[in-house]
Design an enzyme around this catalytic site. Structure first.
Site, PDB file in Angstrom:
ATOM      1  N   LEU A   1       0.841  -1.126  -0.015  1.00  0.00           N
ATOM      2  CA  LEU A   1      -0.083   0.056   0.055  1.00  0.00           C
ATOM      3  C   LEU A   1       0.886   1.509   0.002  1.00  0.00           C
ATOM      4  O   LEU A   1       1.685   1.448   0.737  1.00  0.00           O
ATOM      5  CB  LEU A   1      -0.825   0.218   1.309  1.00  0.00           C
ATOM      6  CG  LEU A   1      -2.042  -1.199   1.493  1.00  0.00           C
ATOM      7  CD1 LEU A   1      -1.353  -2.375   1.711  1.00  0.00           C
ATOM      8  CD2 LEU A   1      -2.951  -0.464   2.296  1.00  0.00           C
TER       9      LEU A   1
ATOM     10  N   LEU B   1      -1.107   5.053   6.718  1.00  0.00           N
ATOM     11  CA  LEU B   1      -0.197   5.508   6.065  1.00  0.00           C
ATOM     12  C   LEU B   1       0.363   4.182   5.198  1.00  0.00           C
ATOM     13  O   LEU B   1      -0.011   3.131   5.663  1.00  0.00           O
ATOM     14  CB  LEU B   1       0.766   6.606   6.613  1.00  0.00           C
ATOM     15  CG  LEU B   1       0.460   7.757   7.059  1.00  0.00           C
ATOM     16  CD1 LEU B   1       1.478   8.684   7.564  1.00  0.00           C
ATOM     17  CD2 LEU B   1      -0.369   8.518   6.076  1.00  0.00           C
ATOM     18  N   GLY B   2       1.600   4.409   4.165  1.00  0.00           N
ATOM     19  CA  GLY B   2       1.999   3.614   3.381  1.00  0.00           C
ATOM     20  C   GLY B   2       2.284   2.226   4.219  1.00  0.00           C
ATOM     21  O   GLY B   2       3.175   2.133   5.356  1.00  0.00           O
ATOM     22  N   SER B   3       2.070   0.673   3.841  1.00  0.00           N
ATOM     23  CA  SER B   3       2.416  -0.321   4.548  1.00  0.00           C
ATOM     24  C   SER B   3       2.178  -1.503   3.621  1.00  0.00           C
ATOM     25  O   SER B   3       2.174  -1.413   2.287  1.00  0.00           O
ATOM     26  CB  SER B   3       1.223  -0.350   5.575  1.00  0.00           C
ATOM     27  OG  SER B   3      -0.047   0.150   5.377  1.00  0.00           O
ATOM     28  N   ARG B   4       1.721  -2.700   4.280  1.00  0.00           N
ATOM     29  CA  ARG B   4       1.722  -3.916   3.499  1.00  0.00           C
ATOM     30  C   ARG B   4       0.490  -4.988   4.416  1.00  0.00           C
ATOM     31  O   ARG B   4       0.602  -4.845   5.435  1.00  0.00           O
ATOM     32  CB  ARG B   4       3.058  -4.637   3.581  1.00  0.00           C
ATOM     33  CG  ARG B   4       3.212  -6.013   2.875  1.00  0.00           C
ATOM     34  CD  ARG B   4       4.499  -6.585   3.169  1.00  0.00           C
ATOM     35  NE  ARG B   4       4.622  -7.867   2.711  1.00  0.00           N
ATOM     36  CZ  ARG B   4       5.052  -8.470   1.235  1.00  0.00           C
ATOM     37  NH1 ARG B   4       5.366  -7.103   0.566  1.00  0.00           N
ATOM     38  NH2 ARG B   4       5.035  -9.646   1.105  1.00  0.00           N
TER      39      ARG B   4
END
Length: 322
Positions: free
Chosen positions: A192, A281-284
């Protein structure tokens, strides 16, 4: 004899881990600010709105035992819902309108705490330094965009597995053995970016069997080591219908995303596509499915997927019980 009658009794869900004391176990600055606001708010309600507090207590269903603070109304359940067994009927919830706004309820505090100062800075810059006003305005726009919560059309076909997250499918790996599933499995990893919707959704109609919160590092989610070492929440699920296959969803923090929200408690029944939390926020996000049993992987590496909408895999319906 049907497969249902031949199957052993379903196992019981594991209790909530001791290190999960909130739907956001990693806490954080905005989380602490919101809890402080909650303390002030409860004092104000008890001091100046005693009638409202009394009416909410009369309409409350279940016990507040286990909650880390006093529960006066549905607003107090935002972070404590998984720790106690109480609720209000929808018609008795004065905050149910928040579920209709197109923003994630778990991100409303961040939008307030970061958004208003950025808006003030943008206005001041526009008046006195117009050439730099675009910078705070862009950050404000990104924050509002990040916490968006668009509606989704959930596929109704039987036997399908929908994506638990928005993003790009970056991994499809065969595993010799998965401990929770109890056999061979297939792991699908979704990256993400900060531009994706970060709400997580249930991939199948299922029951929550276990939760495991693992504090850790905050490496860039694109690095392979991040899947092993970063803070994460492992969600063990069991299909709601026979043959009750097991699967897991693991949400993993990143270098920017440092707050995992998991609004689930053991034993809870989930509908396919139901919102279960978010990563801020941005991640997996990873999903692990049992291999075999007619499983067909439909998504491909590099494909952009949407939570609750994109079908990642399908089970052969002949493998289900009659």
């Amino acid at each position: 004899m049907s497969q249902i009658s031949a199957m052993p009794d379903r196992s019981s869900p594991e209790p909530l881990p001791s290190n999960v004391r909130s739907v956001q176990p990693g806490e954080g600055f905005c989380y602490r600010v919101e809890l402080a606001w909650g303390r002030w708010r409860r004092w104000w309600l008890k001091t100046f709105r005693a009638g409202y507090v009394r009416r909410m207590a009369e309409k409350r269903i279940g016990s507040t035992e286990g909650a880390p603070y006093e529960i006066l109304d549905p607003r107090d359940l935002k972070y404590a819902r998984i720790l106690c067994d109480c609720r209000w009927e929808p018609e008795d919830d004065p905050f149910r309108w928040r579920g209709r706004i197109p923003f994630a309820r778990w991100g409303l505090a961040e939008m307030q705490i970061m958004g208003w100062p950025l808006l003030a800075l943008t206005i001041l810059a526009a008046v006195y330094f117009p050439y730099v006003a675009a910078a705070p305005a862009a950050v404000l726009g990104l924050i509002v965009y990040f916490f968006r919560d668009p509606s989704r059309q959930i596929p109704q076909e039987s036997g399908v597995v929908v994506s638990p997250a928005d993003g790009k499918l970056v991994e499809i790996t065969e595993l010799e053995h998965d401990e929770f599933i109890g056999g061979p499995a297939i792991r699908l990893g979704i990256f993400l970016s900060i531009f994706n919707v970060h709400l997580n959704r249930a991939p199948v109609a299922s029951r929550v069997m276990s939760l495991q919160y693992n504090p850790g590092k905050f490496l860039n989610a694109l690095k392979p080591a991040s899947a092993r070492e970063n803070e994460n929440m492992l969600i063990g699920l069991e299909e709601a219908v026979a043959p009750h296959r097991r699967l897991t969803v693991r949400v993993i923090s990143g270098a920017i995303a440092r707050r995992i929200v998991c609004d689930l408690k053991p034993g809870e029944e989930l509908a396919r596509g139901q919102k279960i939390g978010m990563i801020k926020l941005g991640s997996r996000t990873e999903i692990v499915l049992p291999a075999g049993d007619g499983l067909e992987i439909l998504a491909q590496i590099g494909e952009n997927v949407q939570a609750g909408t994109t079908i990642l895999a399908r089970w052969n319906e002949s493998s289900r019980a009659d």
